[in-house]
Design a protein around this motif. Structure first.
Motif, PDB file in Angstrom:
ATOM      1  N   TYR A 211       0.823  -1.207   0.000  1.00  0.00           N
ATOM      2  CA  TYR A 211       0.000   0.000   0.000  1.00  0.00           C
ATOM      3  C   TYR A 211       0.860   1.261   0.000  1.00  0.00           C
ATOM      4  CZ  TYR A 211      -4.489  -2.429   0.539  1.00  0.00           C
ATOM      5  OH  TYR A 211      -5.620  -3.185   0.328  1.00  0.00           O
TER       6      TYR A 211
ATOM      7  N   ASP B 211       0.479   3.861  -3.127  1.00  0.00           N
ATOM      8  CA  ASP B 211       0.263   5.303  -2.949  1.00  0.00           C
ATOM      9  C   ASP B 211       1.217   6.101  -3.824  1.00  0.00           C
ATOM     10  OD1 ASP B 211      -1.803   5.161  -1.163  1.00  0.00           O
ATOM     11  OD2 ASP B 211      -0.761   6.177   0.466  1.00  0.00           O
TER      12      ASP B 211
ATOM     13  N   GLU C  94      -4.550   3.715  -8.657  1.00  0.00           N
ATOM     14  CA  GLU C  94      -5.845   3.748  -9.346  1.00  0.00           C
ATOM     15  C   GLU C  94      -5.775   4.466 -10.695  1.00  0.00           C
ATOM     16  OE1 GLU C  94      -8.786   2.148  -8.494  1.00  0.00           O
ATOM     17  OE2 GLU C  94      -7.402   1.161  -7.121  1.00  0.00           O
TER      18      GLU C  94
ATOM     19  N   TYR D  48      -7.724  -2.438  -2.425  1.00  0.00           N
ATOM     20  CA  TYR D  48      -7.047  -1.144  -2.267  1.00  0.00           C
ATOM     21  C   TYR D  48      -8.008   0.051  -2.380  1.00  0.00           C
ATOM     22  CZ  TYR D  48      -3.643   2.599  -3.040  1.00  0.00           C
ATOM     23  OH  TYR D  48      -2.915   3.763  -2.958  1.00  0.00           O
TER      24      TYR D  48
ATOM     25  N   GLN E 254      -9.094   2.776   0.592  1.00  0.00           N
ATOM     26  CA  GLN E 254      -8.970   4.240   0.518  1.00  0.00           C
ATOM     27  C   GLN E 254     -10.275   4.940   0.890  1.00  0.00           C
ATOM     28  OE1 GLN E 254      -7.288   4.869  -3.487  1.00  0.00           O
ATOM     29  NE2 GLN E 254      -5.447   5.554  -2.444  1.00  0.00           N
ATOM     30  N   GLU E 255     -11.381   4.211   0.827  1.00  0.00           N
ATOM     31  CA  GLU E 255     -12.670   4.755   1.286  1.00  0.00           C
ATOM     32  C   GLU E 255     -12.854   4.533   2.785  1.00  0.00           C
ATOM     33  OE1 GLU E 255     -14.884   6.477  -0.338  1.00  0.00           O
ATOM     34  OE2 GLU E 255     -14.377   6.145  -2.447  1.00  0.00           O
TER      35      GLU E 255
ATOM     36  N   ALA F 119      -4.304   1.425   4.712  1.00  0.00           N
ATOM     37  CA  ALA F 119      -4.309   2.542   3.766  1.00  0.00           C
ATOM     38  C   ALA F 119      -3.660   3.773   4.388  1.00  0.00           C
ATOM     39  CB  ALA F 119      -5.730   2.849   3.321  1.00  0.00           C
TER      40      ALA F 119
ATOM     41  N   SER G 117      -3.348   6.643   2.769  1.00  0.00           N
ATOM     42  CA  SER G 117      -4.120   7.795   2.297  1.00  0.00           C
ATOM     43  C   SER G 117      -5.568   7.365   2.114  1.00  0.00           C
ATOM     44  CB  SER G 117      -3.569   8.306   0.974  1.00  0.00           C
ATOM     45  OG  SER G 117      -2.247   8.767   1.134  1.00  0.00           O
ATOM     46  N   ARG G 118      -6.466   8.198   2.580  1.00  0.00           N
ATOM     47  CA  ARG G 118      -7.892   7.891   2.450  1.00  0.00           C
ATOM     48  C   ARG G 118      -8.646   9.124   1.971  1.00  0.00           C
ATOM     49  NH1 ARG G 118      -9.268   4.839   8.142  1.00  0.00           N
ATOM     50  NH2 ARG G 118      -7.666   3.232   8.010  1.00  0.00           N
TER      51      ARG G 118
ATOM     52  N   LEU H 155      -7.279  12.742  -1.799  1.00  0.00           N
ATOM     53  CA  LEU H 155      -6.841  11.824  -0.744  1.00  0.00           C
ATOM     54  C   LEU H 155      -6.180  12.603   0.371  1.00  0.00           C
ATOM     55  CD1 LEU H 155      -5.368   9.003  -2.997  1.00  0.00           C
ATOM     56  CD2 LEU H 155      -7.173   8.685  -1.297  1.00  0.00           C
TER      57      LEU H 155
ATOM     58  N   HIS I  76      -3.627   9.471   6.095  1.00  0.00           N
ATOM     59  CA  HIS I  76      -4.310   8.943   7.266  1.00  0.00           C
ATOM     60  C   HIS I  76      -3.307   8.690   8.373  1.00  0.00           C
ATOM     61  CE1 HIS I  76      -7.223   6.772   9.660  1.00  0.00           C
ATOM     62  NE2 HIS I  76      -6.368   5.787   9.787  1.00  0.00           N
TER      63      HIS I  76
END
Length: 198
Positions: free
Chosen positions: A17, A21, A26, A71, A75-76, A85, A87-88, A193, A196
């Motif tokens: 992860y 990032d 994505e 993944y 992120q959600e 994660a 980054s969310r 993003l 987190h």
């Protein structure tokens, strides 16, 4: 094959992860993702750690079907992989406030998946809200239609955009026309993003 110890699993998913990032996972094409799976198998921080437990084929399958399949959901802030994660996206409360206004709130316990959704409430009135990227519009529409026939209020689809993920004007016009035809409200929302912190 030996059972993958939890400490090893945590170490590898955290590393996957972290790299995902940095790669803007994505935004990669399917070809780029396929090449990256091969790189991960050869990476001493991933494949090197997994090698005592998997051969290369099983390793690639595990990476693709376990951590990386989850993944986007992580992120959600959803699913069992969310804790990894780094980054969310801001949570459902942020989406509801930005689209419906500060008077609306997320009904406790109503957040769900496939597609990502919740119930929003204001003064005892509830609305079904679902959201996802432009490529998930078909799934969002079907979910919203199912709610449109069972709830008295108009469902809301939020098409989520971000840097690198956009909807063309032609795509938006078609989606708006479909939503209006089906009695669904649609909004477009650009998100970023956020790092987190545990």
């Amino acid at each position: 094959m030996s059972e993958l110890p939890e400490a090893i699993r945590d170490e590898v998913i955290t590393e996957l992860y972290r790299q995902a990032d940095e790669l803007d996972w994505e935004l990669l094409t399917q070809t780029e993702k396929k090449l990256q799976y091969r790189k991960w198998i050869e990476d001493p921080r991933v494949g090197g750690v997994l090698r005592p437990f998997f051969d290369d084929h099983r390793m690639g399958t595990w990476i693709k079907d376990t951590p990386m399949k989850e993944y986007a959901r992580a992120q959600e802030g959803l699913g069992s992989m969310a804790k990894y994660a780094r980054s969310r996206f801001p949570g459902p409360e942020n989406l509801i406030e930005r689209t419906l206004g500060a008077a609306w709130s997320v009904v406790e316990g109503s957040v769900g998946e496939k597609p990502t959704h919740c119930l929003a409430e204001r003064s005892g009135v509830q609305r079904y809200v679902c959201w996802g990227r432009p490529k998930t519009f078909r799934d969002l529409t079907w979910a919203a239609i199912n709610k449109a026939v069972t709830m008295p209020t108009k469902p809301l689809i939020i098409v989520t955009l971000q840097d690198g993920i956009v909807a063309s004007e032609a795509e938006k016009r078609l989606q708006v026309a479909i939503a209006e035809h089906c009695g669904i409200e649609i909004r477009y929302l650009h998100r970023q993003l956020q790092r987190h912190l545990e």
